[in-house]
Scaffold this active site. Sequence first.
Site, PDB file in Angstrom:
ATOM      1  N   GLY A 239       0.773  -1.240   0.000  1.00  0.00           N
ATOM      2  CA  GLY A 239       0.000   0.000   0.000  1.00  0.00           C
ATOM      3  C   GLY A 239       0.801   1.284   0.000  1.00  0.00           C
ATOM      4  N   PRO A 277       5.283  -4.969  -0.453  1.00  0.00           N
ATOM      5  CA  PRO A 277       5.213  -3.808  -1.338  1.00  0.00           C
ATOM      6  C   PRO A 277       5.097  -4.211  -2.803  1.00  0.00           C
ATOM      7  CG  PRO A 277       7.480  -4.219  -0.717  1.00  0.00           C
ATOM      8  CD  PRO A 277       6.639  -5.236   0.037  1.00  0.00           C
ATOM      9  N   GLY A 278       4.294  -3.481  -3.538  1.00  0.00           N
ATOM     10  CA  GLY A 278       4.180  -3.697  -4.977  1.00  0.00           C
ATOM     11  C   GLY A 278       4.404  -2.378  -5.688  1.00  0.00           C
ATOM     12  N   ARG A 315      -5.645   2.011 -15.685  1.00  0.00           N
ATOM     13  CA  ARG A 315      -5.799   2.826 -14.470  1.00  0.00           C
ATOM     14  C   ARG A 315      -6.524   4.158 -14.710  1.00  0.00           C
ATOM     15  NH1 ARG A 315      -2.314   4.660 -11.622  1.00  0.00           N
ATOM     16  NH2 ARG A 315      -3.167   4.115  -9.609  1.00  0.00           N
ATOM     17  N   CYS A 358     -13.097   1.392 -29.064  1.00  0.00           N
ATOM     18  CA  CYS A 358     -14.448   1.910 -29.278  1.00  0.00           C
ATOM     19  C   CYS A 358     -15.153   2.145 -27.950  1.00  0.00           C
ATOM     20  CB  CYS A 358     -15.223   0.943 -30.156  1.00  0.00           C
ATOM     21  SG  CYS A 358     -14.418   0.769 -31.739  1.00  0.00           S
ATOM     22  N   TYR A 387       0.620  -2.201 -11.874  1.00  0.00           N
ATOM     23  CA  TYR A 387      -0.782  -2.285 -12.294  1.00  0.00           C
ATOM     24  C   TYR A 387      -0.964  -1.679 -13.689  1.00  0.00           C
ATOM     25  CZ  TYR A 387      -0.853  -3.259  -7.356  1.00  0.00           C
ATOM     26  OH  TYR A 387      -0.542  -3.794  -6.126  1.00  0.00           O
TER      27      TYR A 387
HETATM   28  C1  LIG Z   1      -2.728  -8.763  -0.182  1.00  0.00           C
HETATM   29  C2  LIG Z   1      -1.995  -7.688  -0.892  1.00  0.00           C
HETATM   30  N1  LIG Z   1      -0.728  -7.429  -0.534  1.00  0.00           N
HETATM   31  C3  LIG Z   1       0.000  -6.476  -1.151  1.00  0.00           C
HETATM   32  C4  LIG Z   1      -0.525  -5.731  -2.175  1.00  0.00           C
HETATM   33  C5  LIG Z   1       0.338  -4.717  -2.861  1.00  0.00           C
HETATM   34  O1  LIG Z   1      -0.092  -3.426  -2.660  1.00  0.00           O
HETATM   35  P1  LIG Z   1       0.769  -2.224  -3.214  1.00  0.00           P
HETATM   36  O2  LIG Z   1       1.033  -2.469  -4.633  1.00  0.00           O
HETATM   37  O3  LIG Z   1      -0.035  -1.040  -2.985  1.00  0.00           O
HETATM   38  O4  LIG Z   1       2.031  -2.182  -2.398  1.00  0.00           O
HETATM   39  C6  LIG Z   1      -1.858  -5.952  -2.571  1.00  0.00           C
HETATM   40  C7  LIG Z   1      -2.460  -5.139  -3.643  1.00  0.00           C
HETATM   41  O5  LIG Z   1      -3.594  -5.147  -3.931  1.00  0.00           O
HETATM   42  C8  LIG Z   1      -2.603  -6.963  -1.921  1.00  0.00           C
HETATM   43  O6  LIG Z   1      -3.860  -7.247  -2.297  1.00  0.00           O
END
Ligand SMILES: Cc1ncc(COP(=O)(O)O)c(C=O)c1O
Length: 437
Positions: A239, A277-278, A315, A358, A387
């Site tokens: 997040g 983290p993502g 997005r 379209c 994403y």
């Molecule tokens: C369970 C879980 N962990 C981690 C993440 C990664 O979140 P972020 O990309 O915001 O760090 C997500 C994203 O939806 C998630 O569902």
Amino acid sequence: MDHFHYIDGQLHCEGVSMDEIASSVGTPCYVYSRATLLEHVRRIRSAFAPLEPWVCFSVKSCPNLSILKAIAGAGSGMDVVSGGELRRAMEAGCQASRCVYAGVGKTDPEIELALRAGIGLFNVESEEEFATIASVAERLGIPCDGALRVNPDVDPKTHRYTSTGNRETKFGVDLRRAAAFLRATHGNRWCRWRGIHLHIGSPIYDPTPYHQAITKALSLIDELAADGIALDTLDLGGGFGADYTTGQSPSATSYADIIVPLLAARVAAGLRVILEPGRSVAANAGSLLVSVVYTKDSGDRTFAICDAGMNALLRPSHYDAFHFIWPTRPPAGMVPSVRCVRPEMDGLVVHDIVGPLCETGDFLGLERAIPRVARGDRLAVFTAGAYGMSMANRYNSSPLPAEVLVDGDSFEIIRARETYDDLVSHERVGELAVTLA
Ligand SMILES: Cc1ncc(COP(=O)(O)O)c(C=O)c1O
């Protein structure tokens, strides 16, 4: 922080010109910077070092195998939410024992796959899922570890579609029911409770909700400890924000300043902390390169019609998300010094930057003041590494874009552009085998 910058008026990723990539690979194309990716992993590790966390990169944010390999090579585990993501993590060289597995709809075959692979931790999202995991584990004779994803009912103050820790969402078990459930199921020998999992939403720019959610999770851990139920793991989920505009996101240290003091003594007493983290790792590490196919002046609006839109980057239309967009070779003197919603520069023209599909909802950015563009110009859509490709789709039978990884002065294609043959190959009746994933 990222390594996309203008050198002599031309956009570069690290040492490679984006136009050179576009000329050799074509557009649309995702371009990733290896140095940016690894620097963000390093910053998170360093900010949270006092907690010695298990860092599990969230595969869903950017699942390309080469990206996962780079991140696994830097010592990270993986957060997965499907059998497909687990397969990717393992294929990228990350052992299943270093993976945590969340997701509200794990199927029996996915659970079996994860158990056989030796998954590190199931992040369990419901009572029924727990019973299913325990029974599949018993059938296979493979015990596993679980953490209960709790829904702490805090407001992460982000888009409603990506808020996951408020009570009305489908994620986790209501905090008010969690203690009773853990008490009732504690002692199950096939799925052994190890801890609590949180993931309250994304992106979260104000660290305060983390404080609230962690405080609630620690109370739950203490309540159970008083009953003799010891939990040794707290998974904080992901997040953390990214810089869609310059300086938008708190640094990794700013999040750590709130979180570390809450957990340091617990870690010293044996608590294991997991981070997932993502976005904060991958978003700034990637840009989407598109070409302007046509321009059109409708009297009221000027359109830059590009070779990709919501098919390549969902997005903007799905979340109303802002991505800074600028030509890779702007006219002299029109290099932006910051990425912001309303750039201040003479001579800009307001464009709707749209895709070819379209749908009126098919856009990358609306009412954007950018240098006037012409057919054949290339545009970079910044902060698209998370994403982006992972949510790309084939709407209007659009082949998926190529992906390229830059490392210093060189680049490598890490996903070939799809062909028309790829588009139809799964639909040739007569050649199809039934497979249960
Ligand atoms: C369970 C879980 N962990 C981690 C993440 C990664 O979140 P972020 O990309 O915001 O760090 C997500 C994203 O939806 C998630 O569902």
